[in-house]
Design a protein around this motif. Sequence first.
Motif, PDB file in Angstrom:
ATOM      1  N   ALA A  61       3.297  -0.695 -10.244  1.00  0.00           N
ATOM      2  CA  ALA A  61       3.991   0.538  -9.853  1.00  0.00           C
ATOM      3  C   ALA A  61       4.264   1.419 -11.072  1.00  0.00           C
ATOM      4  CB  ALA A  61       5.292   0.198  -9.129  1.00  0.00           C
ATOM      5  N   GLY A  62       4.723   0.814 -12.158  1.00  0.00           N
ATOM      6  CA  GLY A  62       4.996   1.582 -13.358  1.00  0.00           C
ATOM      7  C   GLY A  62       3.725   2.180 -13.969  1.00  0.00           C
ATOM      8  N   GLU A  63       2.628   1.442 -13.945  1.00  0.00           N
ATOM      9  CA  GLU A  63       1.362   1.953 -14.494  1.00  0.00           C
ATOM     10  C   GLU A  63       0.815   3.098 -13.651  1.00  0.00           C
ATOM     11  OE1 GLU A  63      -1.404  -1.153 -15.102  1.00  0.00           O
ATOM     12  OE2 GLU A  63      -0.136  -2.275 -16.498  1.00  0.00           O
ATOM     13  N   LEU A  64       0.921   2.966 -12.329  1.00  0.00           N
ATOM     14  CA  LEU A  64       0.473   4.062 -11.458  1.00  0.00           C
ATOM     15  C   LEU A  64       1.301   5.326 -11.698  1.00  0.00           C
ATOM     16  CD1 LEU A  64      -0.115   2.167  -8.086  1.00  0.00           C
ATOM     17  CD2 LEU A  64      -1.854   3.092  -9.628  1.00  0.00           C
ATOM     18  N   LEU A 109      -7.723  12.508  -7.543  1.00  0.00           N
ATOM     19  CA  LEU A 109      -7.211  11.314  -8.221  1.00  0.00           C
ATOM     20  C   LEU A 109      -5.706  11.168  -8.028  1.00  0.00           C
ATOM     21  CD1 LEU A 109      -7.582   8.910 -10.110  1.00  0.00           C
ATOM     22  CD2 LEU A 109      -7.402  10.496 -12.048  1.00  0.00           C
ATOM     23  N   ASP A 110      -4.973  12.285  -8.083  1.00  0.00           N
ATOM     24  CA  ASP A 110      -3.524  12.217  -7.899  1.00  0.00           C
ATOM     25  C   ASP A 110      -3.182  11.739  -6.493  1.00  0.00           C
ATOM     26  OD1 ASP A 110      -0.790  12.944  -9.002  1.00  0.00           O
ATOM     27  OD2 ASP A 110      -0.831  14.155  -7.175  1.00  0.00           O
ATOM     28  N   ASP A 111      -3.911  12.223  -5.496  1.00  0.00           N
ATOM     29  CA  ASP A 111      -3.671  11.772  -4.123  1.00  0.00           C
ATOM     30  C   ASP A 111      -3.970  10.279  -3.973  1.00  0.00           C
ATOM     31  OD1 ASP A 111      -2.954  14.341  -3.443  1.00  0.00           O
ATOM     32  OD2 ASP A 111      -4.941  14.882  -2.662  1.00  0.00           O
ATOM     33  N   GLU A 112      -5.035   9.832  -4.619  1.00  0.00           N
ATOM     34  CA  GLU A 112      -5.375   8.408  -4.543  1.00  0.00           C
ATOM     35  C   GLU A 112      -4.310   7.554  -5.215  1.00  0.00           C
ATOM     36  OE1 GLU A 112      -9.108   5.401  -5.657  1.00  0.00           O
ATOM     37  OE2 GLU A 112      -9.235   7.573  -6.023  1.00  0.00           O
ATOM     38  N   LEU A 113      -3.846   7.979  -6.380  1.00  0.00           N
ATOM     39  CA  LEU A 113      -2.783   7.239  -7.062  1.00  0.00           C
ATOM     40  C   LEU A 113      -1.502   7.225  -6.231  1.00  0.00           C
ATOM     41  CD1 LEU A 113      -3.306   8.541 -10.717  1.00  0.00           C
ATOM     42  CD2 LEU A 113      -3.867   6.260  -9.830  1.00  0.00           C
ATOM     43  N   LYS A 114      -1.243   8.331  -5.554  1.00  0.00           N
ATOM     44  CA  LYS A 114      -0.041   8.416  -4.722  1.00  0.00           C
ATOM     45  C   LYS A 114      -0.142   7.463  -3.530  1.00  0.00           C
ATOM     46  CE  LYS A 114       2.952  11.905  -2.616  1.00  0.00           C
ATOM     47  NZ  LYS A 114       3.080  13.361  -2.324  1.00  0.00           N
ATOM     48  N   ARG A 115      -1.321   7.347  -2.949  1.00  0.00           N
ATOM     49  CA  ARG A 115      -1.496   6.403  -1.835  1.00  0.00           C
ATOM     50  C   ARG A 115      -1.359   4.961  -2.308  1.00  0.00           C
ATOM     51  NH1 ARG A 115      -5.769   9.942  -0.533  1.00  0.00           N
ATOM     52  NH2 ARG A 115      -7.246   8.470  -1.503  1.00  0.00           N
ATOM     53  N   GLU A 117       0.460   3.881  -4.626  1.00  0.00           N
ATOM     54  CA  GLU A 117       1.864   3.518  -4.896  1.00  0.00           C
ATOM     55  C   GLU A 117       2.523   2.870  -3.679  1.00  0.00           C
ATOM     56  OE1 GLU A 117       3.275   6.789  -8.277  1.00  0.00           O
ATOM     57  OE2 GLU A 117       3.717   7.144  -6.151  1.00  0.00           O
ATOM     58  N   ARG A 118       2.042   3.237  -2.480  1.00  0.00           N
ATOM     59  CA  ARG A 118       2.613   2.679  -1.242  1.00  0.00           C
ATOM     60  C   ARG A 118       1.816   1.493  -0.716  1.00  0.00           C
ATOM     61  NH1 ARG A 118       2.683   8.339  -0.420  1.00  0.00           N
ATOM     62  NH2 ARG A 118       0.820   8.147   0.915  1.00  0.00           N
ATOM     63  N   GLU A 119       0.793   1.121  -1.466  1.00  0.00           N
ATOM     64  CA  GLU A 119      -0.039  -0.002  -1.036  1.00  0.00           C
ATOM     65  C   GLU A 119       0.692  -1.327  -1.289  1.00  0.00           C
ATOM     66  OE1 GLU A 119      -2.734  -2.288   0.508  1.00  0.00           O
ATOM     67  OE2 GLU A 119      -3.016  -0.095   0.520  1.00  0.00           O
ATOM     68  N   PRO A 120       0.854  -2.150  -0.252  1.00  0.00           N
ATOM     69  CA  PRO A 120       1.572  -3.423  -0.449  1.00  0.00           C
ATOM     70  C   PRO A 120       0.747  -4.489  -1.166  1.00  0.00           C
ATOM     71  CG  PRO A 120       0.857  -3.201   1.832  1.00  0.00           C
ATOM     72  CD  PRO A 120       0.537  -1.899   1.165  1.00  0.00           C
ATOM     73  N   ASP A 121      -0.584  -4.389  -1.113  1.00  0.00           N
ATOM     74  CA  ASP A 121      -1.422  -5.398  -1.754  1.00  0.00           C
ATOM     75  C   ASP A 121      -1.519  -5.073  -3.247  1.00  0.00           C
ATOM     76  OD1 ASP A 121      -3.200  -7.341  -2.440  1.00  0.00           O
ATOM     77  OD2 ASP A 121      -4.823  -6.688  -1.102  1.00  0.00           O
ATOM     78  N   VAL A 125      -4.620  -3.512  -5.946  1.00  0.00           N
ATOM     79  CA  VAL A 125      -4.319  -2.323  -6.742  1.00  0.00           C
ATOM     80  C   VAL A 125      -4.468  -2.633  -8.230  1.00  0.00           C
ATOM     81  CG1 VAL A 125      -2.532  -0.651  -7.341  1.00  0.00           C
ATOM     82  CG2 VAL A 125      -2.809  -1.370  -4.973  1.00  0.00           C
ATOM     83  N   ALA A 126      -4.049  -3.797  -8.651  1.00  0.00           N
ATOM     84  CA  ALA A 126      -4.172  -4.186 -10.053  1.00  0.00           C
ATOM     85  C   ALA A 126      -5.636  -4.272 -10.471  1.00  0.00           C
ATOM     86  CB  ALA A 126      -3.467  -5.513 -10.293  1.00  0.00           C
ATOM     87  N   SER A 127      -6.500  -4.718  -9.557  1.00  0.00           N
ATOM     88  CA  SER A 127      -7.932  -4.782  -9.887  1.00  0.00           C
ATOM     89  C   SER A 127      -8.554  -3.396  -9.998  1.00  0.00           C
ATOM     90  CB  SER A 127      -8.668  -5.601  -8.823  1.00  0.00           C
ATOM     91  OG  SER A 127      -8.606  -4.939  -7.563  1.00  0.00           O
ATOM     92  N   LEU A 128      -7.938  -2.418  -9.368  1.00  0.00           N
ATOM     93  CA  LEU A 128      -8.461  -1.039  -9.430  1.00  0.00           C
ATOM     94  C   LEU A 128      -7.937  -0.258 -10.624  1.00  0.00           C
ATOM     95  CD1 LEU A 128      -8.161  -0.029  -5.647  1.00  0.00           C
ATOM     96  CD2 LEU A 128     -10.223  -0.750  -6.860  1.00  0.00           C
ATOM     97  N   LEU A 129      -6.939  -0.773 -11.288  1.00  0.00           N
ATOM     98  CA  LEU A 129      -6.307  -0.021 -12.374  1.00  0.00           C
ATOM     99  C   LEU A 129      -7.256   0.347 -13.513  1.00  0.00           C
ATOM    100  CD1 LEU A 129      -2.727  -1.555 -12.758  1.00  0.00           C
ATOM    101  CD2 LEU A 129      -3.362   0.784 -12.130  1.00  0.00           C
ATOM    102  N   PRO A 130      -8.138  -0.556 -13.995  1.00  0.00           N
ATOM    103  CA  PRO A 130      -9.043  -0.148 -15.089  1.00  0.00           C
ATOM    104  C   PRO A 130      -9.901   1.063 -14.747  1.00  0.00           C
ATOM    105  CG  PRO A 130      -9.043  -2.526 -14.856  1.00  0.00           C
ATOM    106  CD  PRO A 130      -8.281  -1.984 -13.676  1.00  0.00           C
ATOM    107  N   GLY A 131     -10.448   1.086 -13.526  1.00  0.00           N
ATOM    108  CA  GLY A 131     -11.236   2.240 -13.122  1.00  0.00           C
ATOM    109  C   GLY A 131     -10.407   3.497 -12.987  1.00  0.00           C
ATOM    110  N   LEU A 132      -9.184   3.356 -12.487  1.00  0.00           N
ATOM    111  CA  LEU A 132      -8.295   4.509 -12.353  1.00  0.00           C
ATOM    112  C   LEU A 132      -7.886   5.057 -13.724  1.00  0.00           C
ATOM    113  CD1 LEU A 132      -6.025   3.177  -9.461  1.00  0.00           C
ATOM    114  CD2 LEU A 132      -7.822   4.920  -9.298  1.00  0.00           C
TER     115      LEU A 132
END
Length: 241
Positions: A61-64, A109-115, A117-121, A125-132
């Motif tokens: 959450a903090g990284e997003l 990208l901002d919309d994707e990051l915002k979505r 943030e509400r993702e429970p899995d 999300v952590a696996s997607l962080l390097p690409g983001l």
Amino acid sequence: MEAVILILGLLFVAFMALGVYVSVKVIGAAKRGVDRTITQARRTVEETTLRAKSYGQVGVAGELAQLRLSLRTSMRATQEALQAGVAEDASLSESLGLFQRLSVHGQELDDELKRLEREPDRTTVASLLPGLKQRTERITHSAESLRWAARDRARQFADDDLAALNTQIDVEAGALRHWTVEEPSAGAGAGAGAGADAAGRGGDRARAEAGEEGPEALTARDPRAQTGYPWQKAVRPETTN
């Protein structure tokens, strides 16, 4: 009388139409001002929330939140720099067009990051962080390149204008100090005058030694033997019988 009433009626209708037009313009300007104020307030609240999340939360959450804050800050700074510069430098219009195309990717990208943030899995999300992170860095790097190029261009124009102004001021200052131009000294003028007097005396002495005729004698010449002008004939001498 009917013509006067007709003219007054037309004037009344014209004033009413003008009043409606002005009212619509004023209401539209007020509405745009309110919308702009609401947008700025919403943006301020959202960025304050993101800043709080980036510092107050750890993990995904903090990284997003940090990615969103970095993206929005860079894009807003570039937009403000280009919009401020294009008013004075029309060549920045092309850069502004490129930034608008970049803004589409930034908004996605901002919309994707915002979505996310509400993702429970959180694991996904952590696996997607390097690409983001990579996408965020690419967009922010492009935005910063445009921003700094526009600033360097404006600074170069300011330096050139300042150099030209300094040159003009130096020329004007030299013209105002016209008395500092070196003039012939009084001693040199006196020496030149003395030399001229000596040369004049030497010329008189040379003429005297050469036997030139001096001033006319007191005994007047015979006026009959004088010819005053070239067209006058000489007087013949008298003869005695």
